[in-house]
Write a protein that holds these residues in place. Structure first.
Motif, PDB file in Angstrom:
ATOM      1  N   TRP A  49       0.002  -4.483  -0.054  1.00  0.00           N
ATOM      2  CA  TRP A  49       0.207  -4.448  -1.374  1.00  0.00           C
ATOM      3  C   TRP A  49       0.843  -5.949  -1.476  1.00  0.00           C
ATOM      4  CZ3 TRP A  49       0.875  -0.865  -5.263  1.00  0.00           C
ATOM      5  CH2 TRP A  49       0.541   0.753  -4.896  1.00  0.00           C
ATOM      6  N   SER A  50       0.794  -6.122  -2.783  1.00  0.00           N
ATOM      7  CA  SER A  50       1.654  -7.399  -3.751  1.00  0.00           C
ATOM      8  C   SER A  50       2.462  -6.634  -5.038  1.00  0.00           C
ATOM      9  CB  SER A  50       0.459  -8.415  -4.458  1.00  0.00           C
ATOM     10  OG  SER A  50      -0.630  -8.696  -3.066  1.00  0.00           O
ATOM     11  N   PHE A  51       3.859  -7.507  -5.125  1.00  0.00           N
ATOM     12  CA  PHE A  51       4.467  -7.322  -6.314  1.00  0.00           C
ATOM     13  C   PHE A  51       5.015  -7.954  -7.264  1.00  0.00           C
ATOM     14  CE2 PHE A  51       4.680  -3.457  -2.786  1.00  0.00           C
ATOM     15  CZ  PHE A  51       4.460  -2.457  -3.593  1.00  0.00           C
ATOM     16  N   ASP A  52       5.590  -8.234  -7.922  1.00  0.00           N
ATOM     17  CA  ASP A  52       6.282  -8.869  -9.238  1.00  0.00           C
ATOM     18  C   ASP A  52       6.657  -8.505 -10.181  1.00  0.00           C
ATOM     19  OD1 ASP A  52       6.656 -11.828  -9.701  1.00  0.00           O
ATOM     20  OD2 ASP A  52       4.550 -11.992 -10.414  1.00  0.00           O
ATOM     21  N   ASN A  53       7.061  -9.027 -10.896  1.00  0.00           N
ATOM     22  CA  ASN A  53       8.808  -8.365 -11.461  1.00  0.00           C
ATOM     23  C   ASN A  53       8.063  -8.970 -13.169  1.00  0.00           C
ATOM     24  OD1 ASN A  53      10.795  -8.391  -9.550  1.00  0.00           O
ATOM     25  ND2 ASN A  53      10.823  -6.581 -11.014  1.00  0.00           N
ATOM     26  N   ALA A  54       8.624  -8.331 -14.411  1.00  0.00           N
ATOM     27  CA  ALA A  54       8.381  -8.924 -15.055  1.00  0.00           C
ATOM     28  C   ALA A  54       9.142  -8.266 -16.406  1.00  0.00           C
ATOM     29  CB  ALA A  54       6.830  -8.244 -16.015  1.00  0.00           C
ATOM     30  N   GLY A  55       9.844  -8.576 -15.989  1.00  0.00           N
ATOM     31  CA  GLY A  55      11.257  -8.267 -16.621  1.00  0.00           C
ATOM     32  C   GLY A  55      12.241  -7.353 -15.605  1.00  0.00           C
ATOM     33  N   GLU A  56      12.592  -6.171 -16.156  1.00  0.00           N
ATOM     34  CA  GLU A  56      13.126  -5.303 -15.112  1.00  0.00           C
ATOM     35  C   GLU A  56      12.181  -3.865 -14.593  1.00  0.00           C
ATOM     36  OE1 GLU A  56      14.148  -0.851 -18.498  1.00  0.00           O
ATOM     37  OE2 GLU A  56      15.490  -2.565 -17.608  1.00  0.00           O
ATOM     38  N   ASP A  57      10.710  -4.010 -14.918  1.00  0.00           N
ATOM     39  CA  ASP A  57       9.857  -3.691 -14.640  1.00  0.00           C
ATOM     40  C   ASP A  57       9.293  -3.844 -13.424  1.00  0.00           C
ATOM     41  OD1 ASP A  57      10.225  -1.357 -16.174  1.00  0.00           O
ATOM     42  OD2 ASP A  57       8.874  -2.661 -17.796  1.00  0.00           O
ATOM     43  N   LEU A  58       8.304  -2.955 -12.536  1.00  0.00           N
ATOM     44  CA  LEU A  58       7.990  -3.676 -11.394  1.00  0.00           C
ATOM     45  C   LEU A  58       6.479  -3.060 -11.149  1.00  0.00           C
ATOM     46  CD1 LEU A  58       8.215  -4.975  -8.168  1.00  0.00           C
ATOM     47  CD2 LEU A  58       8.336  -2.250  -7.248  1.00  0.00           C
ATOM     48  N   TYR A  59       5.598  -4.773 -11.313  1.00  0.00           N
ATOM     49  CA  TYR A  59       3.814  -4.692 -11.064  1.00  0.00           C
ATOM     50  C   TYR A  59       3.491  -5.139  -9.560  1.00  0.00           C
ATOM     51  CZ  TYR A  59       4.317  -4.422 -16.325  1.00  0.00           C
ATOM     52  OH  TYR A  59       4.467  -4.190 -17.432  1.00  0.00           O
ATOM     53  N   GLY A  60       2.535  -3.467  -9.307  1.00  0.00           N
ATOM     54  CA  GLY A  60       1.750  -3.810  -7.595  1.00  0.00           C
ATOM     55  C   GLY A  60       0.608  -4.579  -7.992  1.00  0.00           C
ATOM     56  N   TRP A  61      -0.015  -4.638  -6.869  1.00  0.00           N
ATOM     57  CA  TRP A  61      -1.429  -4.402  -7.273  1.00  0.00           C
ATOM     58  C   TRP A  61      -1.347  -3.936  -5.671  1.00  0.00           C
ATOM     59  CZ3 TRP A  61       1.544  -7.821  -9.512  1.00  0.00           C
ATOM     60  CH2 TRP A  61       1.501  -8.184 -10.932  1.00  0.00           C
ATOM     61  N   LYS A  62      -2.397  -3.013  -5.228  1.00  0.00           N
ATOM     62  CA  LYS A  62      -2.812  -2.556  -3.732  1.00  0.00           C
ATOM     63  C   LYS A  62      -3.933  -3.098  -3.873  1.00  0.00           C
ATOM     64  CE  LYS A  62      -4.130   0.967  -1.077  1.00  0.00           C
ATOM     65  NZ  LYS A  62      -4.086   2.394  -0.632  1.00  0.00           N
ATOM     66  N   LYS A  63      -4.331  -4.037  -2.881  1.00  0.00           N
ATOM     67  CA  LYS A  63      -5.968  -4.902  -2.611  1.00  0.00           C
ATOM     68  C   LYS A  63      -7.244  -4.240  -3.036  1.00  0.00           C
ATOM     69  CE  LYS A  63      -8.144  -8.364   0.795  1.00  0.00           C
ATOM     70  NZ  LYS A  63      -7.829  -8.192   2.234  1.00  0.00           N
ATOM     71  N   ASN A  64      -7.841  -4.732  -3.200  1.00  0.00           N
ATOM     72  CA  ASN A  64      -9.590  -4.387  -3.417  1.00  0.00           C
ATOM     73  C   ASN A  64      -8.918  -2.818  -4.885  1.00  0.00           C
ATOM     74  OD1 ASN A  64     -10.609  -6.451  -2.714  1.00  0.00           O
ATOM     75  ND2 ASN A  64      -9.844  -5.777  -0.644  1.00  0.00           N
ATOM     76  N   ASP A  65      -7.901  -2.779  -5.045  1.00  0.00           N
ATOM     77  CA  ASP A  65      -7.341  -1.106  -5.874  1.00  0.00           C
ATOM     78  C   ASP A  65      -7.008  -1.466  -7.191  1.00  0.00           C
ATOM     79  OD1 ASP A  65      -6.891   1.099  -6.766  1.00  0.00           O
ATOM     80  OD2 ASP A  65      -6.336   1.295  -4.525  1.00  0.00           O
ATOM     81  N   SER A  66      -6.361  -0.141  -7.788  1.00  0.00           N
ATOM     82  CA  SER A  66      -6.128  -0.083  -9.570  1.00  0.00           C
ATOM     83  C   SER A  66      -4.836  -1.318  -9.783  1.00  0.00           C
ATOM     84  CB  SER A  66      -5.407   0.799  -9.981  1.00  0.00           C
ATOM     85  OG  SER A  66      -6.714   1.907  -9.778  1.00  0.00           O
ATOM     86  N   THR A  67      -4.198  -1.863 -10.516  1.00  0.00           N
ATOM     87  CA  THR A  67      -2.911  -2.475 -10.320  1.00  0.00           C
ATOM     88  C   THR A  67      -2.017  -1.469 -11.705  1.00  0.00           C
ATOM     89  OG1 THR A  67      -4.573  -4.628 -11.831  1.00  0.00           O
ATOM     90  CG2 THR A  67      -1.793  -4.167 -12.418  1.00  0.00           C
ATOM     91  N   TYR A  68      -0.767  -1.250 -10.342  1.00  0.00           N
ATOM     92  CA  TYR A  68       0.082   0.050 -11.083  1.00  0.00           C
ATOM     93  C   TYR A  68       1.872  -1.501 -11.652  1.00  0.00           C
ATOM     94  CZ  TYR A  68      -2.799   2.234  -7.819  1.00  0.00           C
ATOM     95  OH  TYR A  68      -3.365   3.172  -7.213  1.00  0.00           O
ATOM     96  N   VAL A  69       2.379  -0.173 -11.965  1.00  0.00           N
ATOM     97  CA  VAL A  69       3.951  -0.539 -12.422  1.00  0.00           C
ATOM     98  C   VAL A  69       4.951   0.750 -12.310  1.00  0.00           C
ATOM     99  CG1 VAL A  69       3.020   0.396 -14.795  1.00  0.00           C
ATOM    100  CG2 VAL A  69       5.034  -0.855 -14.547  1.00  0.00           C
ATOM    101  N   TRP A  70       6.305   0.982 -11.569  1.00  0.00           N
ATOM    102  CA  TRP A  70       6.861   0.959 -11.871  1.00  0.00           C
ATOM    103  C   TRP A  70       7.994   1.054 -13.165  1.00  0.00           C
ATOM    104  CZ3 TRP A  70      12.591   0.468 -10.914  1.00  0.00           C
ATOM    105  CH2 TRP A  70      12.965   2.233  -9.650  1.00  0.00           C
ATOM    106  N   ASP A  71       8.180   1.799 -14.142  1.00  0.00           N
ATOM    107  CA  ASP A  71       8.924   1.409 -15.274  1.00  0.00           C
ATOM    108  C   ASP A  71      10.686   1.991 -15.228  1.00  0.00           C
ATOM    109  OD1 ASP A  71       9.982   1.234 -17.950  1.00  0.00           O
ATOM    110  OD2 ASP A  71       8.389   2.973 -18.481  1.00  0.00           O
TER     111      ASP A  71
END
Length: 232
Positions: A23-45
């Motif tokens: 997994w890789s993670f990054d923030n956009a403001g208060e929300d957390l975005y994540g990428w699972k390798k060779n998989d989807s893009t996710y958000v924690w709102d």
């Protein structure tokens, strides 16, 4: 009739190597975005609260990417090594960079009214990772280092190659400290401070002569600010 194995009996070996669920993670403001390798893009709102709040797939975003990040200050969601056709994982091109519309992470369709777009990288076989640096994003393939820079409409991002034969060993093996990027490659340690330089390392041969390259994704870079050290 299936072959059976008893407890304590060594299993047969295989040459198949599977990728970890990295997994890789990054923030956009208060929300957390994540990428699972060779998989989807996710958000924690965070606006959904803490109770029973799970990460969910970002609407309309690519469903197969190596990794990603959020660009600043322009705020685009960027996927590295992603799909040619969004929603079709079989079209994943590990050398393709794709980004969303500015501030709208659900719009990935390039148009005159959108800043969404894509770029193809050529030196290497797969994009490995990217980190934000001073006024640019440093992006690595397994062979080269690139600069991905926001330039605004109509092209949005421009990419330029900064070095070759200096690829990244894993998605988390690079770190930026005071505008200088440091990373571990598959045979050397490097830094970029305007040019690519190899770092002197007295244990380089000891390390690389006994390193399992198929485990490169497990390498993490970090900074020890108290002693002015970069560590892997």
């Amino acid at each position: 009739t299936w072959n059976t194995e008893t407890w304590g009996t060594a299993r047969s070996t295989s040459n198949v190597t599977l990728d970890m669920g990295m997994w890789s993670f990054d923030n956009a403001g208060e929300d957390l975005y994540g990428w699972k390798k060779n998989d989807s893009t996710y958000v924690w709102d965070t606006s959904a609260g803490l109770a029973n709040n799970r990460m969910t797939a970002v609407t309309n975003a690519p469903t197969a990417s190596v990794t990603g990040l959020v660009s600043t200050p322009d705020r685009h969601l960027i996927c590295f090594g992603t799909e040619v056709t969004i929603g079709t994982p079989s079209t994943q091109d590990t050398m393709l960079i794709r980004w969303s519309d500015q501030e709208d992470f659900t719009n990935w369709t390039p148009s005159v009214s959108s800043t969404s777009g894509e770029l193809q990288v050529v030196d290497g076989t797969t994009l490995k990772g990217g980190i934000r640096s001073r006024n640019t994003i440093h992006v690595w393939s397994d062979q080269a280092l690139y600069s991905l820079q926001y330039v605004g409409p109509p092209f949005i991002f421009a990419i330029s190659q900064l070095g070759t034969n200096c690829g990244l060993i894993g998605p988390h093996a690079a770190i930026n400290v005071d505008g200088i990027s440091y990373w571990m490659g598959d045979n050397n340690f490097y830094r970029f401070d305007g040019r690519v330089d190899k770092l002197d390392c007295t244990v380089r041969r000891y390390l690389y002569d006994d390193f399992n390259m198929t485990q490169g994704d497990k390498v993490y870079a970090a900074v020890n600010s108290e002693f002015h050290e970069v560590i892997w």
